[in-house]
Design a protein around this motif. Structure first.
Motif, PDB file in Angstrom:
ATOM      1  N   PRO A 221       0.707  -1.169   0.011  1.00  0.00           N
ATOM      2  CA  PRO A 221       0.070   0.013   0.090  1.00  0.00           C
ATOM      3  C   PRO A 221       0.942   1.495  -0.065  1.00  0.00           C
ATOM      4  CG  PRO A 221      -1.169  -1.600   1.424  1.00  0.00           C
ATOM      5  CD  PRO A 221       0.559  -2.409   1.187  1.00  0.00           C
TER       6      PRO A 221
ATOM      7  N   ARG B 286       2.700   1.633  -3.493  1.00  0.00           N
ATOM      8  CA  ARG B 286       1.799   2.216  -4.579  1.00  0.00           C
ATOM      9  C   ARG B 286       1.379   3.488  -4.360  1.00  0.00           C
ATOM     10  NH1 ARG B 286      -2.684   4.835  -4.376  1.00  0.00           N
ATOM     11  NH2 ARG B 286      -3.369   3.724  -2.408  1.00  0.00           N
ATOM     12  N   GLN B 287       1.206   3.814  -3.093  1.00  0.00           N
ATOM     13  CA  GLN B 287       0.812   5.473  -3.108  1.00  0.00           C
ATOM     14  C   GLN B 287       2.164   6.223  -3.177  1.00  0.00           C
ATOM     15  OE1 GLN B 287      -2.175   6.999  -1.995  1.00  0.00           O
ATOM     16  NE2 GLN B 287      -1.123   8.436  -2.670  1.00  0.00           N
TER      17      GLN B 287
ATOM     18  N   ASN C 115       2.245   6.194  -7.089  1.00  0.00           N
ATOM     19  CA  ASN C 115       1.282   7.342  -7.574  1.00  0.00           C
ATOM     20  C   ASN C 115       1.772   8.724  -7.392  1.00  0.00           C
ATOM     21  OD1 ASN C 115      -1.700   5.439  -6.757  1.00  0.00           O
ATOM     22  ND2 ASN C 115       0.009   5.078  -8.470  1.00  0.00           N
TER      23      ASN C 115
ATOM     24  N   TYR D 148      -0.770   5.504 -11.892  1.00  0.00           N
ATOM     25  CA  TYR D 148      -2.122   5.163 -11.730  1.00  0.00           C
ATOM     26  C   TYR D 148      -2.367   3.828 -11.297  1.00  0.00           C
ATOM     27  CZ  TYR D 148      -1.486   3.559 -16.401  1.00  0.00           C
ATOM     28  OH  TYR D 148      -1.154   2.732 -17.626  1.00  0.00           O
ATOM     29  N   GLN D 149      -1.316   3.141 -11.213  1.00  0.00           N
ATOM     30  CA  GLN D 149      -1.337   1.623 -10.722  1.00  0.00           C
ATOM     31  C   GLN D 149      -1.983   1.303  -9.544  1.00  0.00           C
ATOM     32  OE1 GLN D 149       2.935   0.596 -11.293  1.00  0.00           O
ATOM     33  NE2 GLN D 149       3.042   0.023  -9.233  1.00  0.00           N
ATOM     34  N   ASP D 150      -2.693   0.137  -9.536  1.00  0.00           N
ATOM     35  CA  ASP D 150      -3.296   0.030  -8.055  1.00  0.00           C
ATOM     36  C   ASP D 150      -2.456  -1.132  -7.478  1.00  0.00           C
ATOM     37  OD1 ASP D 150      -3.458  -2.542  -9.441  1.00  0.00           O
ATOM     38  OD2 ASP D 150      -5.766  -2.250  -9.678  1.00  0.00           O
ATOM     39  N   GLU D 151      -2.952  -1.572  -6.450  1.00  0.00           N
ATOM     40  CA  GLU D 151      -2.028  -2.597  -5.549  1.00  0.00           C
ATOM     41  C   GLU D 151      -1.766  -3.663  -6.206  1.00  0.00           C
ATOM     42  OE1 GLU D 151      -3.289  -2.519  -1.374  1.00  0.00           O
ATOM     43  OE2 GLU D 151      -3.247  -0.400  -1.159  1.00  0.00           O
ATOM     44  N   ASP D 152      -2.626  -4.310  -7.027  1.00  0.00           N
ATOM     45  CA  ASP D 152      -2.829  -5.605  -7.673  1.00  0.00           C
ATOM     46  C   ASP D 152      -1.338  -5.532  -8.514  1.00  0.00           C
ATOM     47  OD1 ASP D 152      -4.561  -6.918  -6.349  1.00  0.00           O
ATOM     48  OD2 ASP D 152      -6.227  -6.456  -7.561  1.00  0.00           O
ATOM     49  N   GLU D 153      -1.411  -4.399  -9.295  1.00  0.00           N
ATOM     50  CA  GLU D 153      -0.425  -4.089 -10.617  1.00  0.00           C
ATOM     51  C   GLU D 153       0.952  -3.949  -9.742  1.00  0.00           C
ATOM     52  OE1 GLU D 153       1.309  -3.591 -14.141  1.00  0.00           O
ATOM     53  OE2 GLU D 153      -0.663  -4.462 -13.586  1.00  0.00           O
ATOM     54  N   THR D 154       0.772  -3.266  -8.526  1.00  0.00           N
ATOM     55  CA  THR D 154       2.110  -3.121  -7.829  1.00  0.00           C
ATOM     56  C   THR D 154       2.817  -4.429  -7.658  1.00  0.00           C
ATOM     57  OG1 THR D 154       1.194  -0.976  -7.159  1.00  0.00           O
ATOM     58  CG2 THR D 154       3.261  -2.086  -5.810  1.00  0.00           C
TER      59      THR D 154
END
Length: 175
Positions: free
Chosen positions: A23, A26-27, A30, A47-53
């Protein structure tokens, strides 16, 4: 693998990331890549989310730089060669907290990765960045990276340069 770093009278720790760091990573990505997104560059990190991270982190080793418990820097390191055929380490997902940029922290992370790649006997280290991100292009050049190719990554609104830096290990003779 934890390293304590003192830089400009501040204490930092550099270590391998864990899944519980996702988390914050990812933040950080971003936030750090927002400057590039504001330039119209659609870097995935913006713009990636946690799954992409997590998916990207699975490519290799992700390192984090901490100030106290806060992750203020990150980089992904793995084996890959885009173009030259050299045994190369590859860097992606490089970020420093926007409020801490231009303090030398990015250089600390890059120095670590370059030394690690040399210690692991890679001949070179590679990365890519968007051609319009001229401040990054110039920074990598100042660090001794050479442009070895141009590419277009599917889905991106920009062309990228692939950079490479030859390492000392490339000149060592194996006995």
């Amino acid at each position: 693998m934890n390293f304590n770093i003192n830089h400009n009278n501040q204490h930092y720790m550099f270590r391998l990331a864990s899944d519980s760091d996702v988390p914050q990573i990812r933040q950080l990505l971003n936030d750090s890549y927002k400057e590039l997104a504001d330039m119209g560059l659609n870097y995935t990190a913006s713009y990636q989310d946690e799954d992409e991270t997590r998916k990207r982190m699975a490519k290799g080793r992700t390192f984090v730089l901490l100030s106290g418990k806060e992750i203020i820097g990150t980089i992904l390191y793995y084996a890959r060669n885009e173009i030259t055929g050299k045994n190369s380490a590859y860097l992606e997902q490089f970020a420093i907290s926007p409020k801490l940029k231009r303090l030398g922290l990015g250089s600390i992370i890059m120095d670590f990765c370059e030394q690690l790649a040399n210690d692991e006997k890679y001949e070179a280290i590679q990365l890519n960045t968007a051609q319009p991100a001229t401040h990054l292009v110039e920074w990598y050049k100042r660090r001794g990276y050479k442009i070895v190719a141009e590419t277009h990554i599917e889905g991106k609104v920009y062309d990228s340069y692939i950079f490479e830096k030859t390492l000392r290990a490339a000149f060592s003779k194996k006995k």
